[in-house]
Design a protein around this motif. Structure first.
Motif, PDB file in Angstrom:
ATOM      1  N   ALA A 525       7.351   9.137  -0.239  1.00  0.00           N
ATOM      2  CA  ALA A 525       8.447   8.778  -1.148  1.00  0.00           C
ATOM      3  C   ALA A 525       8.824   7.307  -1.021  1.00  0.00           C
ATOM      4  CB  ALA A 525       9.660   9.682  -0.886  1.00  0.00           C
ATOM      5  N   PRO A 526       9.134   6.776   0.164  1.00  0.00           N
ATOM      6  CA  PRO A 526       9.427   5.341   0.244  1.00  0.00           C
ATOM      7  C   PRO A 526       8.221   4.475  -0.088  1.00  0.00           C
ATOM      8  CG  PRO A 526       9.366   6.303   2.441  1.00  0.00           C
ATOM      9  CD  PRO A 526       9.355   7.435   1.461  1.00  0.00           C
ATOM     10  N   ILE A 527       7.005   4.988   0.159  1.00  0.00           N
ATOM     11  CA  ILE A 527       5.819   4.212  -0.226  1.00  0.00           C
ATOM     12  C   ILE A 527       5.757   4.066  -1.743  1.00  0.00           C
ATOM     13  CG2 ILE A 527       3.298   4.259  -0.274  1.00  0.00           C
ATOM     14  CD1 ILE A 527       3.385   5.605   2.474  1.00  0.00           C
ATOM     15  N   ALA A 528       5.966   5.169  -2.457  1.00  0.00           N
ATOM     16  CA  ALA A 528       5.931   5.121  -3.920  1.00  0.00           C
ATOM     17  C   ALA A 528       7.056   4.249  -4.471  1.00  0.00           C
ATOM     18  CB  ALA A 528       6.028   6.537  -4.479  1.00  0.00           C
ATOM     19  N   VAL A 529       8.262   4.370  -3.922  1.00  0.00           N
ATOM     20  CA  VAL A 529       9.384   3.542  -4.382  1.00  0.00           C
ATOM     21  C   VAL A 529       9.094   2.067  -4.146  1.00  0.00           C
ATOM     22  CG1 VAL A 529      11.818   3.014  -3.989  1.00  0.00           C
ATOM     23  CG2 VAL A 529      11.062   5.388  -4.076  1.00  0.00           C
ATOM     24  N   SER A 530       8.488   1.758  -2.991  1.00  0.00           N
ATOM     25  CA  SER A 530       8.176   0.363  -2.680  1.00  0.00           C
ATOM     26  C   SER A 530       7.156  -0.197  -3.655  1.00  0.00           C
ATOM     27  CB  SER A 530       7.640   0.255  -1.244  1.00  0.00           C
ATOM     28  OG  SER A 530       8.594   0.705  -0.318  1.00  0.00           O
ATOM     29  N   VAL A 531       6.107   0.564  -3.930  1.00  0.00           N
ATOM     30  CA  VAL A 531       5.097   0.085  -4.884  1.00  0.00           C
ATOM     31  C   VAL A 531       5.706  -0.046  -6.276  1.00  0.00           C
ATOM     32  CG1 VAL A 531       2.898   0.660  -5.972  1.00  0.00           C
ATOM     33  CG2 VAL A 531       3.216   1.053  -3.520  1.00  0.00           C
ATOM     34  N   TYR A 532       6.548   0.900  -6.687  1.00  0.00           N
ATOM     35  CA  TYR A 532       7.193   0.850  -8.005  1.00  0.00           C
ATOM     36  C   TYR A 532       8.057  -0.395  -8.156  1.00  0.00           C
ATOM     37  CZ  TYR A 532      10.249   2.215 -11.889  1.00  0.00           C
ATOM     38  OH  TYR A 532      10.954   2.244 -13.071  1.00  0.00           O
ATOM     39  N   ARG A 533       8.712  -0.819  -7.058  1.00  0.00           N
ATOM     40  CA  ARG A 533       9.606  -1.975  -7.118  1.00  0.00           C
ATOM     41  C   ARG A 533       8.941  -3.253  -6.612  1.00  0.00           C
ATOM     42  NH1 ARG A 533      15.000   1.186  -4.757  1.00  0.00           N
ATOM     43  NH2 ARG A 533      15.097   2.718  -6.455  1.00  0.00           N
ATOM     44  N   SER A 534       7.618  -3.244  -6.510  1.00  0.00           N
ATOM     45  CA  SER A 534       6.826  -4.421  -6.122  1.00  0.00           C
ATOM     46  C   SER A 534       7.153  -4.902  -4.713  1.00  0.00           C
ATOM     47  CB  SER A 534       7.045  -5.570  -7.122  1.00  0.00           C
ATOM     48  OG  SER A 534       6.634  -5.190  -8.407  1.00  0.00           O
ATOM     49  N   LEU A 535       7.446  -3.982  -3.803  1.00  0.00           N
ATOM     50  CA  LEU A 535       7.706  -4.313  -2.402  1.00  0.00           C
ATOM     51  C   LEU A 535       6.467  -3.912  -1.592  1.00  0.00           C
ATOM     52  CD1 LEU A 535      11.357  -2.918  -2.194  1.00  0.00           C
ATOM     53  CD2 LEU A 535      10.664  -5.296  -2.535  1.00  0.00           C
ATOM     54  N   LEU A 536       5.414  -4.722  -1.693  1.00  0.00           N
ATOM     55  CA  LEU A 536       4.132  -4.348  -1.100  1.00  0.00           C
ATOM     56  C   LEU A 536       4.154  -4.367   0.430  1.00  0.00           C
ATOM     57  CD1 LEU A 536       1.597  -6.132  -3.468  1.00  0.00           C
ATOM     58  CD2 LEU A 536       2.383  -3.775  -3.495  1.00  0.00           C
ATOM     59  N   VAL A 537       4.841  -5.351   1.017  1.00  0.00           N
ATOM     60  CA  VAL A 537       4.886  -5.405   2.477  1.00  0.00           C
ATOM     61  C   VAL A 537       5.593  -4.178   3.032  1.00  0.00           C
ATOM     62  CG1 VAL A 537       5.753  -6.708   4.454  1.00  0.00           C
ATOM     63  CG2 VAL A 537       4.812  -7.914   2.489  1.00  0.00           C
ATOM     64  N   GLU A 538       6.693  -3.804   2.409  1.00  0.00           N
ATOM     65  CA  GLU A 538       7.414  -2.617   2.855  1.00  0.00           C
ATOM     66  C   GLU A 538       6.550  -1.371   2.712  1.00  0.00           C
ATOM     67  OE1 GLU A 538       8.490  -4.943   0.985  1.00  0.00           O
ATOM     68  OE2 GLU A 538      10.371  -5.730   1.796  1.00  0.00           O
ATOM     69  N   ALA A 539       5.828  -1.275   1.623  1.00  0.00           N
ATOM     70  CA  ALA A 539       4.946  -0.121   1.426  1.00  0.00           C
ATOM     71  C   ALA A 539       3.864  -0.058   2.499  1.00  0.00           C
ATOM     72  CB  ALA A 539       4.310  -0.186   0.036  1.00  0.00           C
ATOM     73  N   ALA A 540       3.321  -1.231   2.865  1.00  0.00           N
ATOM     74  CA  ALA A 540       2.286  -1.254   3.903  1.00  0.00           C
ATOM     75  C   ALA A 540       2.856  -0.794   5.248  1.00  0.00           C
ATOM     76  CB  ALA A 540       1.712  -2.664   4.027  1.00  0.00           C
ATOM     77  N   VAL A 541       4.094  -1.198   5.558  1.00  0.00           N
ATOM     78  CA  VAL A 541       4.713  -0.787   6.820  1.00  0.00           C
ATOM     79  C   VAL A 541       4.940   0.724   6.845  1.00  0.00           C
ATOM     80  CG1 VAL A 541       6.801  -0.960   8.235  1.00  0.00           C
ATOM     81  CG2 VAL A 541       5.771  -3.014   7.274  1.00  0.00           C
ATOM     82  N   TYR A 542       5.419   1.298   5.737  1.00  0.00           N
ATOM     83  CA  TYR A 542       5.647   2.748   5.688  1.00  0.00           C
ATOM     84  C   TYR A 542       4.336   3.519   5.788  1.00  0.00           C
ATOM     85  CZ  TYR A 542      10.270   1.318   4.016  1.00  0.00           C
ATOM     86  OH  TYR A 542      11.504   0.734   3.899  1.00  0.00           O
ATOM     87  N   THR A 543       3.288   2.969   5.183  1.00  0.00           N
ATOM     88  CA  THR A 543       1.983   3.620   5.277  1.00  0.00           C
ATOM     89  C   THR A 543       1.476   3.618   6.720  1.00  0.00           C
ATOM     90  OG1 THR A 543       1.459   2.902   3.031  1.00  0.00           O
ATOM     91  CG2 THR A 543      -0.377   3.596   4.416  1.00  0.00           C
ATOM     92  N   TYR A 544       1.634   2.495   7.383  1.00  0.00           N
ATOM     93  CA  TYR A 544       1.246   2.386   8.801  1.00  0.00           C
ATOM     94  C   TYR A 544       2.011   3.406   9.642  1.00  0.00           C
ATOM     95  CZ  TYR A 544       0.835   0.189  13.443  1.00  0.00           C
ATOM     96  OH  TYR A 544       0.623  -0.062  14.768  1.00  0.00           O
ATOM     97  N   THR A 545       3.325   3.524   9.397  1.00  0.00           N
ATOM     98  CA  THR A 545       4.149   4.459  10.173  1.00  0.00           C
ATOM     99  C   THR A 545       3.727   5.899   9.927  1.00  0.00           C
ATOM    100  OG1 THR A 545       6.014   2.924  10.061  1.00  0.00           O
ATOM    101  CG2 THR A 545       6.509   5.210  10.613  1.00  0.00           C
ATOM    102  N   MET A 546       3.511   6.253   8.674  1.00  0.00           N
ATOM    103  CA  MET A 546       3.105   7.621   8.350  1.00  0.00           C
ATOM    104  C   MET A 546       1.765   7.964   8.991  1.00  0.00           C
ATOM    105  SD  MET A 546       2.407   9.342   4.603  1.00  0.00           S
ATOM    106  CE  MET A 546       0.922   8.362   4.361  1.00  0.00           C
ATOM    107  N   PHE A 547       0.830   7.018   8.955  1.00  0.00           N
ATOM    108  CA  PHE A 547      -0.494   7.287   9.500  1.00  0.00           C
ATOM    109  C   PHE A 547      -0.448   7.509  11.007  1.00  0.00           C
ATOM    110  CE2 PHE A 547      -4.510   5.884  11.338  1.00  0.00           C
ATOM    111  CZ  PHE A 547      -5.413   6.661  10.640  1.00  0.00           C
ATOM    112  N   PHE A 548       0.168   6.585  11.737  1.00  0.00           N
ATOM    113  CA  PHE A 548       0.125   6.668  13.196  1.00  0.00           C
ATOM    114  C   PHE A 548       1.130   7.663  13.763  1.00  0.00           C
ATOM    115  CE2 PHE A 548      -2.111   2.616  12.867  1.00  0.00           C
ATOM    116  CZ  PHE A 548      -3.164   2.869  13.723  1.00  0.00           C
ATOM    117  N   SER A 549       2.077   8.131  12.978  1.00  0.00           N
ATOM    118  CA  SER A 549       2.952   9.202  13.435  1.00  0.00           C
ATOM    119  C   SER A 549       2.307  10.562  13.223  1.00  0.00           C
ATOM    120  CB  SER A 549       4.289   9.150  12.693  1.00  0.00           C
ATOM    121  OG  SER A 549       5.172  10.118  13.210  1.00  0.00           O
ATOM    122  N   THR A 550       1.152  10.533  12.541  1.00  0.00           N
ATOM    123  CA  THR A 550       0.485  11.787  12.217  1.00  0.00           C
ATOM    124  C   THR A 550      -0.839  11.934  12.936  1.00  0.00           C
ATOM    125  OG1 THR A 550       1.491  11.704  10.043  1.00  0.00           O
ATOM    126  CG2 THR A 550      -0.328  13.233  10.324  1.00  0.00           C
TER     127      THR A 550
END
Length: 759
Positions: A525-550
């Motif tokens: 959800a925050p990844i999609a919101v970040s991409v929708y609002r052109s916040l690419l760095v934030e989206a990359a950080v959330y993706t990193y967190t989701m991946f390594f927490s899993t």
């Protein structure tokens, strides 16, 4: 054993020495690794051992008097069980000797302590189920320090075998010692010609041997009758060491008691089963009278059955054993040049297990015996005894496996039970003996000609079965001493993680793994919101967190301790998937690496979310993003579980955000953000979710509900990030970053125009 309040009168033969170790911070007990171990060495000829125990704690309101349990043991670390869990099958455990401290000082006195290794273990009460965040809740440090005071005698009379030693007792005891050589079958101590002030009678108390814990096998002989002779018979005394003897008068402080002490040793002829094959073949049927070595030929077996040859009977058949050091606290024993051990009815078969290096007491001694199926009759048994210091040899009179100063461990093989197993956790530092003999209690004549071949598997292992699938065998260290312990998971408990009274089922383990891993998918959800609002760095950080927490590599147990083995990981899978015990474990990287990346991603996610809400200029925002990430990387490396290592940077980011909002409120002369819809539908829900997540993380997690509360923490953290991200700029179109990815021609054209302009 313990002698509180004993008054020691001045004696010029006695000297005192004190030993101390650095204090250790105590922990609440959860497994053996949470107890604190202290290792001391008592010198020879000690007559008094006094433990001085001190506990100190802080003066904060959280520090209160707690019950501290202190264990003592000679020869090896104490085997403790504060949680009342079960031990593996065939495990023999002696009750522990311990005291409970309710005050800051205590002492324990032990008279005539055994020389050698002594161990002290201390811990706080069993830990609660609540998971506390480090540095967030004030805690109290309890520091424990034991000191050892030893009083030893410097003038000891040596008692020679068969040589009377005159003694005269008045106000001080008499200290004697006798050396017991190897292969001594029996020791007889006798007081002769005992008179008290010229009259018959022998008011003398004779204490033989040294005190050990948790069991004490000292022999005390009180001679008070009118007879002039007083005797003490000790079968199988400890071999190859000095035996301490103390004689004390019972006649009063001013009454003289005179006597002569006499010691007689009965030697044992040894039938060595491993040396004869090294002799020339021409001597296969000869014998060496001086050494007691004979050929293991059929005629020799007949002579052995008669138990007499040359100058006396054989008392044991000795099988040489090879010691193979495999790893730390890991040893294998095997009979030299033989797989099977011959067991008869008239002479015990004995094997020596050398566990006297000082580093062998930190594991578990395992003994397995198998008997030949066709040679044991219904009325015959093979009795085996495992003893330290000297073997048990009196099978013809008793089967209790008790030597002079040790209670052995019995094993039985019969026609109905042809296999026997024994596990001894933390065996004492000593030479151990395995003695076997065939007995026929109902019809002894059946055993006269019988012979049984027994196969043995003898080893010292750090942990039994490497703690099984629900535990990890961990190597623990106190200064230079190493010992092993099992850390259990998935609700399993016990010395070797075999107690399933509180264990999780496989279904519960899989459900917990799915909860902890799939709950991270809410970061989409925050990844999609970040991409929708052109916040690419934030989206990359959330993706990193989701991946390594899993994601995560299953922990499998190798030779001795915990080993990370990629052979058990079929494919890259989903840190919380690797964080699970038991069956539901899937990993792709080293567990420690995954944990570090998960903590780093969680901290940086909160950092970038708060700074993004501040709406800083792009250059300043990205500089703070980078600096914050570097600070998180450093602080987590210093202390990964410190609460302020994460909360500190986040509070700084919050101050930056509040400062920018207050500045905009003053500059625009209206509340910021200006839209009430933004407050009601985004900020208030996001702040509420973050507050609940923080409350759950700091005060609601326990060992039982961790899988549910931590999954809710994942979801609330991801949901709050999606709600708190600021809206897109007015001049930025939705999904603008994705549209730019297809404009390759435009990018190339602009680049060329700039080049042409420069030229």
């Amino acid at each position: 054993m313990s002698d509180h309040g004993h008054t020691w009168q001045p004696d010029v033969r006695l000297v005192s020495e004190q030993f101390s170790q650095s204090p250790q911070k105590l922990s609440f007990y959860s497994w053996y690794g949470s107890a604190r171990l202290f290792h001391f060495r008592v010198p020879p000829d000690a007559v008094l051992l006094r433990w001085l125990l001190q506990v100190s704690w802080g003066s904060s309101p959280t520090c209160t008097n707690v019950e501290i349990t202190v264990y003592f043991r000679y020869g090896a670390p104490p085997v403790i069980n504060p949680l009342g869990t079960s031990f593996p099958a065939n495990t023999s455990v002696q009750p522990s000797f311990f005291i409970k401290m309710l005050q800051s000082n205590a002492s324990v006195n032990i008279s005539h302590p055994a020389p050698g290794d002594w161990f002290v273990v201390a811990h706080l009460p069993p830990s609660s189920q609540k998971i506390e965040v480090k540095d967030f809740v004030p805690t109290c440090a309890y520091v424990f320090q034991p000191d050892m005071l030893v009083v030893r005698v410097v003038e000891v009379s040596v008692l020679e075998p068969d040589v009377p030693l005159p003694q005269n007792l008045l106000s001080h005891p008499s200290y004697l010692k006798i050396f017991v050589p190897k292969y001594t079958q029996e020791l007889r101590l006798e007081l002769q010609g005992c008179v008290s002030n010229g009259s018959l009678g022998c008011p003398v108390r004779l204490t033989v041997g040294s005190a050990t814990l948790p069991s004490n096998f000292q022999k005390v002989l009180t001679c008070t009758g009118p007879t002039q002779a007083c005797r003490l018979l000790l079968p199988s005394p400890p071999w190859d060491r000095w035996l301490q003897v103390t004689a004390k008068s019972l006649a009063g402080p001013h009454v003289s008691v005179a006597f002569s002490a006499v010691a007689a040793l009965t030697a044992c002829r040894v039938w060595n089963m491993n040396v004869q094959p090294l002799l020339p073949s021409s001597l296969n049927q000869s014998c060496n009278i001086s050494t007691g070595l004979m050929s293991p030929s059929p005629s020799y077996q007949d002579q052995g059955r008669n138990s007499r040859l040359g100058n006396g009977p054989f008392c044991l058949m000795s099988y040489a054993v090879t010691r193979e050091d495999v790893d730390v606290v890991s040893v294998r024993f095997r009979p030299l040049d033989r797989v099977l051990v011959l067991v008869q009815s008239d002479t015990p078969s004995v094997m020596q297990l050398y566990l006297n290096t000082g580093m062998d007491s930190g594991g578990s001694l395992t003994i397995s015996l198998w008997a030949n199926q066709s040679l044991i009759t219904k009325n015959s048994w093979v009795v085996a005894c495992v003893n330290a210091a000297s073997p048990f040899l009196s099978f013809n009179t008793s089967l209790n496996c008790t030597t002079a100063f040790f209670q052995g461990y019995p094993l039985f093989l019969s026609a109905s039970s042809r296999e026997a197993n024994l596990i001894i956790p933390y065996p004492e530092t000593d030479t151990w003996y395995l003695s076997l003999q065939l007995v026929c209690p109902e019809s002894p004549e059946e055993c006269v000609e019988a012979v049984v071949f027994v196969e043995s598997a003898l080893s010292l292992v750090p942990c039994l079965h490497d703690c099984g699938p629900y535990g990890q065998c961990l190597l623990l260290r106190r200064h230079g001493y190493l010992y092993a312990g099992c850390s259990c998971k998935a609700g399993w408990r016990g010395w070797s993680c075999t107690d399933n009274s509180t264990a999780q089922t496989v279904a519960q383990q899989k459900a917990a793994a799915l909860l902890l891993t799939l709950s991270n998918l809410l970061f989409l959800a925050p990844i999609a919101v970040s991409v929708y609002r052109s916040l690419l760095v934030e989206a990359a950080v959330y993706t990193y967190t989701m991946f390594f927490s899993t994601v995560g590599l299953p922990r499998s147990r190798g030779n001795s301790w915990e080993v990370w083995a990629s052979t058990h990981c079929p494919a890259p899978q989903f840190y919380h998937a690797c964080d699970q015990p038991g069956e539901a474990v899937l990993c792709i990287l080293n567990y420690d690496t995954l944990q570090y990346c998960d903590f780093l991603g969680s901290g940086v996610s909160m950092w970038v979310t708060i700074l993004c809400m501040a709406r800083l200029k792009a250059a300043l925002k990205y500089v703070l993003y980078l600096l914050g990430t570097l600070v998180f990387a450093m602080s987590l490396q210093l202390d990964r579980r410190g609460a302020w290592n994460t909360m500190g940077p986040c509070l700084f980011a919050f101050v930056v955000m509040v400062t920018m909002w207050v500045y905009r409120c003053g500059h625009r002369r209206q509340c910021y953000p200006t839209s009430w819809q933004r407050w009601v539908f985004y900020l208030l829900p996001g702040i509420s979710m973050a507050t609940v997540a923080l409350a759950i993380y700091t005060s609601m997690m326990t060992s039982d509900n961790y899988y549910y509360t931590h999954s809710i923490w994942h979801m609330l953290l991801a949901g709050s990030a999606a709600f708190l991200l600021p809206p897109r700029d007015k001049h930025t179109e939705p999904w603008a970053c994705s549209k730019k990815l297809t404009c390759h021609y435009q990018i190339c054209k602009n680049h060329r125009e700039e080049l042409y302009t420069v030229t």
